[in-house]
Motif scaffolding. Structure first.
Motif, PDB file in Angstrom:
ATOM      1  N   SER A   4       0.842  -1.194   0.000  1.00 57.16           N
ATOM      2  CA  SER A   4       0.000   0.000   0.000  1.00 57.16           C
ATOM      3  C   SER A   4       0.882   1.250   0.000  1.00 57.16           C
ATOM      4  O   SER A   4       2.086   1.185   0.306  1.00 57.16           O
ATOM      5  CB  SER A   4      -0.894   0.004   1.237  1.00 57.16           C
ATOM      6  N   VAL A   5       0.276   2.376  -0.294  1.00 57.17           N
ATOM      7  CA  VAL A   5       1.006   3.653  -0.253  1.00 57.17           C
ATOM      8  C   VAL A   5       1.613   3.854   1.138  1.00 57.17           C
ATOM      9  O   VAL A   5       2.772   4.265   1.282  1.00 57.17           O
ATOM     10  CB  VAL A   5       0.040   4.812  -0.627  1.00 57.17           C
ATOM     11  N   GLU A   6       0.842   3.522   2.164  1.00 57.05           N
ATOM     12  CA  GLU A   6       1.331   3.711   3.546  1.00 57.05           C
ATOM     13  C   GLU A   6       2.529   2.796   3.825  1.00 57.05           C
ATOM     14  O   GLU A   6       3.483   3.211   4.480  1.00 57.05           O
ATOM     15  CB  GLU A   6       0.216   3.409   4.558  1.00 57.05           C
ATOM     16  N   ARG A  11       8.347   2.221   4.650  1.00 53.98           N
ATOM     17  CA  ARG A  11       9.564   1.545   4.217  1.00 53.98           C
ATOM     18  C   ARG A  11      10.637   2.573   3.845  1.00 53.98           C
ATOM     19  O   ARG A  11      11.791   2.456   4.247  1.00 53.98           O
ATOM     20  CB  ARG A  11       9.193   0.696   2.987  1.00 53.98           C
ATOM     21  N   PHE A  12      10.253   3.586   3.103  1.00 53.38           N
ATOM     22  CA  PHE A  12      11.250   4.588   2.687  1.00 53.38           C
ATOM     23  C   PHE A  12      11.656   5.489   3.852  1.00 53.38           C
ATOM     24  O   PHE A  12      12.824   5.869   3.961  1.00 53.38           O
ATOM     25  CB  PHE A  12      10.744   5.397   1.483  1.00 53.38           C
ATOM     26  N   SER A  13      10.716   5.812   4.741  1.00 47.53           N
ATOM     27  CA  SER A  13      11.085   6.660   5.887  1.00 47.53           C
ATOM     28  C   SER A  13      12.121   5.955   6.745  1.00 47.53           C
ATOM     29  O   SER A  13      13.054   6.575   7.251  1.00 47.53           O
ATOM     30  CB  SER A  13       9.848   7.018   6.710  1.00 47.53           C
ATOM     31  N   ASP A  71       6.216  13.669  -2.492  1.00 45.56           N
ATOM     32  CA  ASP A  71       6.532  12.294  -2.109  1.00 45.56           C
ATOM     33  C   ASP A  71       5.543  11.896  -1.019  1.00 45.56           C
ATOM     34  O   ASP A  71       4.866  12.736  -0.424  1.00 45.56           O
ATOM     35  CB  ASP A  71       7.980  12.193  -1.600  1.00 45.56           C
ATOM     36  N   ILE A  72       5.490  10.589  -0.759  1.00 46.07           N
ATOM     37  CA  ILE A  72       4.592  10.081   0.287  1.00 46.07           C
ATOM     38  C   ILE A  72       5.336   9.843   1.596  1.00 46.07           C
ATOM     39  O   ILE A  72       4.707   9.577   2.618  1.00 46.07           O
ATOM     40  CB  ILE A  72       3.923   8.764  -0.166  1.00 46.07           C
ATOM     41  N   SER A  73       6.668   9.903   1.573  1.00 48.17           N
ATOM     42  CA  SER A  73       7.462   9.555   2.762  1.00 48.17           C
ATOM     43  C   SER A  73       8.031  10.815   3.416  1.00 48.17           C
ATOM     44  O   SER A  73       8.887  11.493   2.845  1.00 48.17           O
ATOM     45  CB  SER A  73       8.610   8.615   2.371  1.00 48.17           C
ATOM     46  N   GLU A  74       7.526  11.128   4.608  1.00 48.12           N
ATOM     47  CA  GLU A  74       8.008  12.327   5.319  1.00 48.12           C
ATOM     48  C   GLU A  74       9.490  12.183   5.659  1.00 48.12           C
ATOM     49  O   GLU A  74      10.232  13.157   5.649  1.00 48.12           O
ATOM     50  CB  GLU A  74       7.190  12.577   6.591  1.00 48.12           C
ATOM     51  N   GLY A  75       9.929  10.955   5.965  1.00 47.11           N
ATOM     52  CA  GLY A  75      11.340  10.737   6.301  1.00 47.11           C
ATOM     53  C   GLY A  75      12.255  11.096   5.137  1.00 47.11           C
ATOM     54  O   GLY A  75      13.289  11.756   5.307  1.00 47.11           O
ATOM     55  N   MET A  76      11.881  10.660   3.926  1.00 39.31           N
ATOM     56  CA  MET A  76      12.672  10.986   2.734  1.00 39.31           C
ATOM     57  C   MET A  76      12.645  12.500   2.507  1.00 39.31           C
ATOM     58  O   MET A  76      13.676  13.133   2.248  1.00 39.31           O
ATOM     59  CB  MET A  76      12.113  10.259   1.501  1.00 39.31           C
ATOM     60  N   MET A  77      11.479  13.116   2.645  1.00 36.42           N
ATOM     61  CA  MET A  77      11.379  14.557   2.384  1.00 36.42           C
ATOM     62  C   MET A  77      12.127  15.368   3.438  1.00 36.42           C
ATOM     63  O   MET A  77      12.687  16.420   3.122  1.00 36.42           O
ATOM     64  CB  MET A  77       9.910  14.972   2.293  1.00 36.42           C
TER      65      MET A  77
HETATM   66  C1  LIG Z   1      13.784   4.891  -4.886  1.00 35.79           C
HETATM   67  S1  LIG Z   1      13.130   6.392  -4.243  1.00 35.79           S
HETATM   68  C2  LIG Z   1      13.590   7.586  -5.486  1.00 35.79           C
HETATM   69  C3  LIG Z   1      13.700   8.971  -4.906  1.00 35.79           C
HETATM   70  C4  LIG Z   1      14.243  10.037  -5.863  1.00 35.79           C
HETATM   71  N1  LIG Z   1      13.363  10.273  -6.965  1.00 35.79           N
HETATM   72  C5  LIG Z   1      15.617   9.669  -6.354  1.00 35.79           C
HETATM   73  O1  LIG Z   1      15.846   9.696  -7.568  1.00 35.79           O
HETATM   74  O2  LIG Z   1      16.493   9.401  -5.528  1.00 35.79           O
HETATM   75  C6  LIG Z   1      11.395   6.159  -4.524  1.00 35.79           C
HETATM   76  C7  LIG Z   1      10.538   7.240  -3.884  1.00 35.79           C
HETATM   77  O3  LIG Z   1       9.205   7.094  -4.366  1.00 35.79           O
HETATM   78  C8  LIG Z   1       8.327   7.381  -3.321  1.00 35.79           C
HETATM   79  N2  LIG Z   1       7.033   6.768  -3.641  1.00 35.79           N
HETATM   80  C9  LIG Z   1       6.697   5.451  -3.623  1.00 35.79           C
HETATM   81  N3  LIG Z   1       5.426   5.281  -3.988  1.00 35.79           N
HETATM   82  C10 LIG Z   1       4.941   6.533  -4.251  1.00 35.79           C
HETATM   83  C11 LIG Z   1       3.674   7.026  -4.669  1.00 35.79           C
HETATM   84  N4  LIG Z   1       2.636   6.191  -4.872  1.00 35.79           N
HETATM   85  N5  LIG Z   1       3.517   8.360  -4.839  1.00 35.79           N
HETATM   86  C12 LIG Z   1       4.559   9.211  -4.639  1.00 35.79           C
HETATM   87  N6  LIG Z   1       5.782   8.805  -4.233  1.00 35.79           N
HETATM   88  C13 LIG Z   1       5.964   7.472  -4.044  1.00 35.79           C
HETATM   89  C14 LIG Z   1       9.009   6.806  -2.090  1.00 35.79           C
HETATM   90  O4  LIG Z   1       8.539   7.352  -0.885  1.00 35.79           O
HETATM   91  C15 LIG Z   1      10.465   7.154  -2.373  1.00 35.79           C
HETATM   92  O5  LIG Z   1      10.844   8.376  -1.784  1.00 35.79           O
END
Ligand SMILES: C[S@@+](CC[C@H](N)C(=O)[O-])C[C@H]1O[C@@H](n2cnc3c(N)ncnc32)[C@H](O)[C@@H]1O
Length: 216
Positions: A4-6, A11-13, A71-77
């Motif tokens: 799921s999106v969540e 996972r990314f956070s 993005d969906i991940s606050e940790g990444m952002m």
């Molecule tokens: C592998 S990372 C790539 C991040 C960045 N674009 C880069 O080039 O380094 C994938 C990213 O996609 C985001 N992501 C996954 N599913 C998503 C969705 N449905 N909508 C928006 N972002 C999503 C994740 O949270 C993650 O930060």
């Protein structure tokens, strides 16, 4: 979508702090091509979807008017926000947005959409929906770098975790762009499972979409 999106967001956070240090040569080659092909003008607004820690957003910011990083991940952002501040980049806005609901203000002009290594988390029908949303922003150019198959899927390949990833074929992605009224002007084969696809809008954007009336 296999998670799921969540679940993807969590996972990314979890891995956000070490994310930038764990990338392959092919990832870096792909990101460089996305930046090169995006090629914004100084008055362009860029929407970067699945922006993560900002690899594309932060690289484009010095050349664009503004970058909307979603993005969906606050940790990444949070990592992305920290790096933007460190680099003195005040024209990048990180905020929650999902591919199919990018949370862009109505009427906001978007000139270029980018996405790198993110769309493959969606199933193929969801990718088509996401590409429809990218087109609906009114952007004149879309640059997509992603895990995608030129040949057959290889579950053993390092770019592809079958339990979480759902890459498309390059053909499926090209067809999705052309179905939305774009011409695919370049396809770069970074690896047999990593592609950069460049799509340019056919016509002059005079269809009333946000962003109409500008070109370049
Ligand atoms: C592998 S990372 C790539 C991040 C960045 N674009 C880069 O080039 O380094 C994938 C990213 O996609 C985001 N992501 C996954 N599913 C998503 C969705 N449905 N909508 C928006 N972002 C999503 C994740 O949270 C993650 O930060």
């Amino acid at each position: 979508m296999k998670k799921s999106v969540e679940e993807h967001a969590a996972r990314f956070s979890e891995k956000a702090a070490g994310y930038d240090d764990s990338k392959s040569d092919e990832y870096h080659a792909c990101a460089s091509l996305v930046v090169e092909y995006a090629d914004p003008n100084p008055d362009d607004v860029v929407l970067d979807l699945g922006a993560g820690t900002g690899a594309i957003s932060l690289a484009l910011a010095p050349d664009a008017e503004r970058v909307l990083a979603r993005d969906i991940s606050e940790g990444m952002m949070d990592e992305g926000r920290r790096k933007a501040e460190e680099r003195g980049l005040a024209n990048v806005e990180f905020a929650y947005g999902e591919f199919r609901e990018p949370e862009v203000d109505p009427g906001q002009r978007i000139d270029i959409v980018t996405s790198n290594f993110a769309l493959h988390h969606l199933g193929d029908d969801e990718k088509r929906e996401a590409i429809r949303e990218m087109a609906a922003t009114g952007a004149r150019r879309i640059v997509l770098g992603d895990v995608a198959f030129f040949e057959g899927p290889d579950p053993e390949a390092p770019f592809y975790g079958p339990e979480v990833d759902d890459p498309a074929t390059v053909g499926t992605l090209v067809e999705a762009f052309t179905a939305e009224g774009f011409a695919v002007t370049a396809v770069e084969r970074v690896h047999d499972q990593v592609a950069v696809i460049v799509a340019e809008r056919l016509g002059d954007r005079s269809d009333g979409e946000p962003g109409a009336e500008r070109s370049g």
